[in-house]
Design a protein around this motif. Structure first.
Motif, PDB file in Angstrom:
ATOM      1  N   ASP A 152     -16.189   8.307  -1.310  1.00 11.90           N
ATOM      2  CA  ASP A 152     -14.926   8.634  -1.980  1.00 11.90           C
ATOM      3  C   ASP A 152     -13.832   8.904  -0.953  1.00 11.90           C
ATOM      4  N   GLN A 153     -14.175   9.605   0.109  1.00  9.59           N
ATOM      5  CA  GLN A 153     -13.185   9.898   1.150  1.00  9.59           C
ATOM      6  C   GLN A 153     -12.718   8.624   1.841  1.00  9.59           C
ATOM      7  N   HIS A 160      -4.811   4.581   1.674  1.00 13.63           N
ATOM      8  CA  HIS A 160      -3.730   5.124   2.505  1.00 13.63           C
ATOM      9  C   HIS A 160      -3.420   4.180   3.671  1.00 13.63           C
ATOM     10  N   LEU A 161      -4.463   3.696   4.329  1.00 13.73           N
ATOM     11  CA  LEU A 161      -4.292   2.787   5.469  1.00 13.73           C
ATOM     12  C   LEU A 161      -3.642   1.481   5.035  1.00 13.73           C
ATOM     13  N   GLU A 162      -4.060   0.953   3.910  1.00 13.07           N
ATOM     14  CA  GLU A 162      -3.483  -0.301   3.415  1.00 13.07           C
ATOM     15  C   GLU A 162      -1.992  -0.152   3.167  1.00 13.07           C
ATOM     16  N   SER A 167       3.505  -1.419   4.928  1.00 16.52           N
ATOM     17  CA  SER A 167       4.837  -0.935   5.324  1.00 16.52           C
ATOM     18  C   SER A 167       5.168  -1.381   6.746  1.00 16.52           C
ATOM     19  N   LEU A 168       4.165  -1.320   7.627  1.00 18.74           N
ATOM     20  CA  LEU A 168       4.360  -1.778   9.003  1.00 18.74           C
ATOM     21  C   LEU A 168       4.710  -3.260   9.039  1.00 18.74           C
ATOM     22  N   ASP A 239      -1.187  -7.844   9.183  1.00 20.00           N
ATOM     23  CA  ASP A 239      -1.588  -8.603   7.993  1.00 20.00           C
ATOM     24  C   ASP A 239      -3.091  -8.875   7.984  1.00 20.00           C
ATOM     25  N   GLU A 240      -3.649  -9.147   9.160  1.00 15.65           N
ATOM     26  CA  GLU A 240      -5.078  -9.418   9.251  1.00 15.65           C
ATOM     27  C   GLU A 240      -5.900  -8.205   8.821  1.00 15.65           C
ATOM     28  N   TYR A 241      -5.471  -7.023   9.201  1.00 15.10           N
ATOM     29  CA  TYR A 241      -6.236  -5.829   8.846  1.00 15.10           C
ATOM     30  C   TYR A 241      -6.023  -5.413   7.397  1.00 15.10           C
ATOM     31  N   VAL A 242      -4.943  -5.854   6.779  1.00 18.05           N
ATOM     32  CA  VAL A 242      -4.829  -5.700   5.323  1.00 18.05           C
ATOM     33  C   VAL A 242      -5.923  -6.527   4.649  1.00 18.05           C
TER      34      VAL A 242
END
Length: 378
Positions: A152-153, A160-162, A167-168, A239-242
């Motif tokens: 869950d965490q 949050h990271l996505e 935004s970046l 974009d790759e890490y998304v």
């Protein structure tokens, strides 16, 4: 152990139904391959096939993602180069993974000379989140209540990271376009300065304006280079890490499927035991229409197997997530460092050029003042 290059993108067919093929060259010391240096031709749909197969073959493993599909602009030179680089990074990460590098479908992809016919004999991978069917199936499947707080965490962390990565990406896109606009404006200054340098303003003034035009052109080139670096290094990585987060979610989903398989097996064991207990209480032996002891043993074996599989996938997903985080931080650090190094180098060259220009102007002024003093003395 592996060195992968994706190169020589070649357009095949017409713009409507055509496609691009890439040369995938592999150098490896792995004993699982027939040769140590070989190359094949692959199109984008073949990379998609590989991703889906690796995801299906290795539940719980976070498979490096391929670039997204694009119906428009796929024959533009910049798009082709961006996709080529992304495909090469994808294969490099896959072959560096200790589990994925042993997958037989990867070996087929890298070295088969009759790939189109060979994959027809392979089983079809189930739908993943790369298609709408797979995504909808994950929404409409059996409800799952997470029992492990760790997952869950991490799910909340991924959301949050996505959001931050998107935004970046948006900010980098705006910044790169602003750099290009600024470079275009500096280019206009260079043209104006050059026009004045070519006019009848005197030798010294024309020389100064000519140097200024050269400096402005260098500023323009540096701005364009930085904008390109921001896109090719930072924006594409973000974009790759998304997309990578989508692969992480697929690994999480495979664990949930393992849990449901375990629960289904547990229900089957309960049903089998109830039927046999009922038959025993009624004094009826297990006949043709009943459930034999062998069937009960098989159901219990299946329950134990699925339970062990769920536990194994839970441990694997946690290990994979740790690997994902470690590599993400390292890759962003390296990429950001390379981007800043390039930016600093370009700015240092420009500062040196402007200092030289200032020194030249200072000498011109001093020479002019000396001439004026000589004229006044005469």
């Amino acid at each position: 152990m592996f060195q992968i290059t994706v190169s020589d993108p070649t357009k095949i067919g017409d713009p409507v139904r055509g496609h691009v093929v890439y040369t995938v060259r592999t150098k490896t010391t792995s004993p699982h391959y027939r040769r140590g240096d070989f190359s094949v031709l692959r199109r984008f749909s073949d990379f998609l096939w590989l991703y889906e197969q690796l995801t299906a073959n290795n539940p719980g493993v976070i498979v490096p993602p391929v670039p997204d599909k694009h119906a428009f602009g796929r024959f533009q030179e910049q798009f082709i180069e961006t996709r080529r680089a992304a495909l090469q990074r994808c294969l490099t990460k896959i072959t560096a993974h200790p589990i994925l590098q042993l997958d037989p479908d990867l070996r087929l992809f890298l070295e088969s000379d009759s790939f189109a016919s060979d994959i027809k004999n392979r089983r079809v991978a189930p739908e993943t989140s790369t298609s709408s069917g797979g995504l909808l199936s994950s929404w409409t499947g059996p409800r799952y209540v997470e029992q492990d707080e760790w997952f869950d965490q991490r799910k909340a962390y991924l959301d949050h990271l996505e959001g931050h990565l998107k935004s970046l990406s948006k900010s980098l896109d705006i910044a790169s376009k602003a750099r290009l606009d600024m470079a275009a404006a500096v280019g206009d200054v260079a043209e104006a300065a050059q026009t004045l340098a070519d006019s009848e303003l005197g030798a010294a003034m024309c020389a100064a304006l000519g140097r200024l035009a050269d400096l402005a052109r260098r500023e323009k080139s540096a701005g364009e280079a930085q904008a390109t670096a921001d896109v090719s290094q930072l924006l594409n990585l973000s974009d790759e890490y998304v997309r990578f987060i989508g692969s992480v979610r697929l690994a999480f989903a495979s664990r949930v499927r393992a849990y449901h398989a375990w629960q289904a097996a547990l229900k089957e064991v309960t049903r089998v035991r109830q039927v046999r207990d009922k038959a025993r209480l009624q004094g009826r032996p297990a006949g043709p229409g009943g459930i034999s002891m062998a069937e009960q043993v098989e159901a219990e074996r299946r329950m134990t197997e699925t339970s062990n599989d769920f536990e194994a996938q839970s441990k694997l997903v946690k290990a994979e997530f740790a690997r994902f985080e470690r590599e993400r931080v390292d890759e962003f650090r390296r990429t950001l460092s390379a981007n800043l190094d390039g930016q600093i180098a370009r700015q240092r060259d420009l500062v040196t050029a402007w200092e030289d220009y200032h020194a030249m102007l200072l000498k011109m002024v001093q020479r002019s003042q000396a001439q004026q003093q000589q004229q006044q003395g005469a």
